[in-house]
Design a protein around this motif. Structure first.
Motif, PDB file in Angstrom:
ATOM      1  N   HIS A 134      10.444  20.590 -11.504  1.00  0.00           N
ATOM      2  CA  HIS A 134      11.876  20.780 -11.269  1.00  0.00           C
ATOM      3  C   HIS A 134      12.223  20.443  -9.815  1.00  0.00           C
ATOM      4  O   HIS A 134      13.229  19.773  -9.550  1.00  0.00           O
ATOM      5  CB  HIS A 134      12.246  22.233 -11.578  1.00  0.00           C
ATOM      6  CG  HIS A 134      13.713  22.526 -11.473  1.00  0.00           C
ATOM      7  ND1 HIS A 134      14.592  22.332 -12.529  1.00  0.00           N
ATOM      8  CD2 HIS A 134      14.467  22.990 -10.437  1.00  0.00           C
ATOM      9  CE1 HIS A 134      15.807  22.674 -12.153  1.00  0.00           C
ATOM     10  NE2 HIS A 134      15.765  23.077 -10.882  1.00  0.00           N
ATOM     11  N   THR A 137      11.987  16.681  -9.265  1.00  0.00           N
ATOM     12  CA  THR A 137      13.089  15.952  -9.895  1.00  0.00           C
ATOM     13  C   THR A 137      14.416  16.164  -9.188  1.00  0.00           C
ATOM     14  O   THR A 137      15.175  15.216  -8.960  1.00  0.00           O
ATOM     15  CB  THR A 137      13.229  16.387 -11.370  1.00  0.00           C
ATOM     16  OG1 THR A 137      12.007  16.131 -12.059  1.00  0.00           O
ATOM     17  CG2 THR A 137      14.367  15.626 -12.055  1.00  0.00           C
ATOM     18  N   TRP A 138      14.713  17.425  -8.834  1.00  0.00           N
ATOM     19  CA  TRP A 138      16.040  17.764  -8.323  1.00  0.00           C
ATOM     20  C   TRP A 138      16.081  18.061  -6.824  1.00  0.00           C
ATOM     21  O   TRP A 138      17.152  18.279  -6.266  1.00  0.00           O
ATOM     22  CB  TRP A 138      16.594  18.967  -9.078  1.00  0.00           C
ATOM     23  CG  TRP A 138      16.733  18.748 -10.551  1.00  0.00           C
ATOM     24  CD1 TRP A 138      15.970  19.281 -11.541  1.00  0.00           C
ATOM     25  CD2 TRP A 138      17.689  17.911 -11.205  1.00  0.00           C
ATOM     26  NE1 TRP A 138      16.384  18.850 -12.777  1.00  0.00           N
ATOM     27  CE2 TRP A 138      17.443  18.014 -12.605  1.00  0.00           C
ATOM     28  CE3 TRP A 138      18.732  17.092 -10.757  1.00  0.00           C
ATOM     29  CZ2 TRP A 138      18.198  17.318 -13.534  1.00  0.00           C
ATOM     30  CZ3 TRP A 138      19.490  16.401 -11.696  1.00  0.00           C
ATOM     31  CH2 TRP A 138      19.219  16.513 -13.064  1.00  0.00           C
TER      32      TRP A 138
END
Length: 247
Positions: A134, A137-138
Motif C-alpha cells: 500500500h 503504491t500510494w
C-alpha cells in the motif's frame, strides 16, 4: 508478580486492571440514573471498554451492535438484590447491560479468545505485506500516504490497519459459523494451552488456509494513523470512501 498494564482500543491506559476497574466504577457513581451520559470523554471511554468486551465474547453477539447512541446507568435487580450498572442504548434503539468487571478483565470464552488469536496469527504476514504494498503504491515522494480516517499524511511507522464494514471479531465469528464450529471447536484445529506457549496458532494447516481465504474474501481494511481517535475511526466505518488494502 508485577501488575499488568491495560490499554483500551482508544488509547486510554491504566497501570493495571484493578486501576481500570476502579476508574469505571467511580464513573458509574458520577452519573444520574436513567439519564444519557453526555460527557464526551466518559462516552468515548465506555465505547472503548465495550469494544474490549466484544473482543472477549467472540462466541456470542456483539455488545456494540450497529453502534452506540448513548450510555446510562440503571438500577439492576438480580438474585433478589439491586446494583447500579451501565447500559448501552444502540442506534437502532436496542439496548444491553454489561459488566464492568468482565469487560475490564476481557473475560469471554477462553476457547473463543484462543481461536481469535490463532486467526490473527494466520493473517499477520498477509497484512504486513499488504501494508508495505500500500505504501509503495500510494506513497508520495516522502513515502507517506493519507490516513483514511483523518486525511493526514503518515509514514509507515505511524500507520496501522483498521477494519471497516465488518469488524475482525465478526469475521472470525462468521468463519466459525461457516465451518459449523459455532458451538464446538473440534480438537486439533488450534494449539491447546501448554507450558511456555505464548501464542495460539492453527494446528490444522487446512483450517489456517481456509480462514485466510475467508478473511481475504470479506475483509475490508484501510490504513489509518495510530493516533486517530476512536470517535474518528468509528465515524467512517459504516460507509467509508477509502483506498482498501489489497490482500
Amino acid at each position: 508478580m508485577p501488575k499488568k498494564p491495560l490499554v483500551l482500543p482508544n488509547g486510554k491506559a491504566f497501570s493495571s486492571r484493578g486501576a481500570a476497574q476502579t476508574y469505571f466504577l467511580d464513573m458509574r457513581m458520577r452519573h444520574a440514573l436513567n439519564t444519557p451520559i453526555a460527557n464526551p470523554a466518559d462516552h468515548e471511554d465506555l465505547i472503548a471498554l465495550l469494544e474490549r468486551y466484544d473482543e472477549a465474547i467472540l462466541d456470542g453477539p456483539s455488545k456494540t451492535g450497529k453502534g452506540i447512541a448513548h450510555f446510562e446507568t440503571r438500577m439492576n435487580r438480580t438474585n433478589g438484590g439491586t446494583n447500579i450498572g451501565f447500559w448501552a442504548v444502540r442506534v437502532d434503539n436496542s439496548e444491553t447491560d454489561f459488566s464492568i468487571i468482565k469487560a475490564v478483565a476481557g473475560k469471554g470464552s477462553t476457547e473463543a479468545q484462543q481461536f481469535s488469536d490463532a486467526c490473527r496469527v494466520a493473517i499477520v504476514d498477509d497484512l504486513s505485506q499488504a501494508k508495505l504494498a500500500h505504501f509503495v503504491t500510494w506513497g508520495d515522494t516522502d513515502g507517506k500516504v493519507r490516513c483514511e480516517a483523518t486525511g493526514a499524511r503518515i509514514e509507515r511507522s505511524e500507520a496501522r490497519t483498521d477494519y471497516v464494514i465488518t469488524l475482525f471479531r465478526d469475521i472470525v465469528h462468521g468463519f466459525r459459523i461457516a465451518q459449523g464450529w459455532e458451538e464446538l471447536l473440534p480438537d486439533g484445529v488450534i494449539t491447546r494451552p501448554n507450558d511456555a506457549q505464548t501464542i495460539t496458532r492453527f494446528e490444522d494447516p487446512i483450517a489456517a488456509v481456509a480462514f485466510r481465504r475467508y478473511h481475504h474474501g470479506v475483509a475490508q481494511i484501510r490504513i489509518v494513523a495510530k493516533n486517530a481517535s476512536g470517535v474518528t475511526l468509528r465515524a467512517g466505518r459504516s460507509e467509508p470512501p477509502f483506498r482498501p488494502l489489497k490482500l
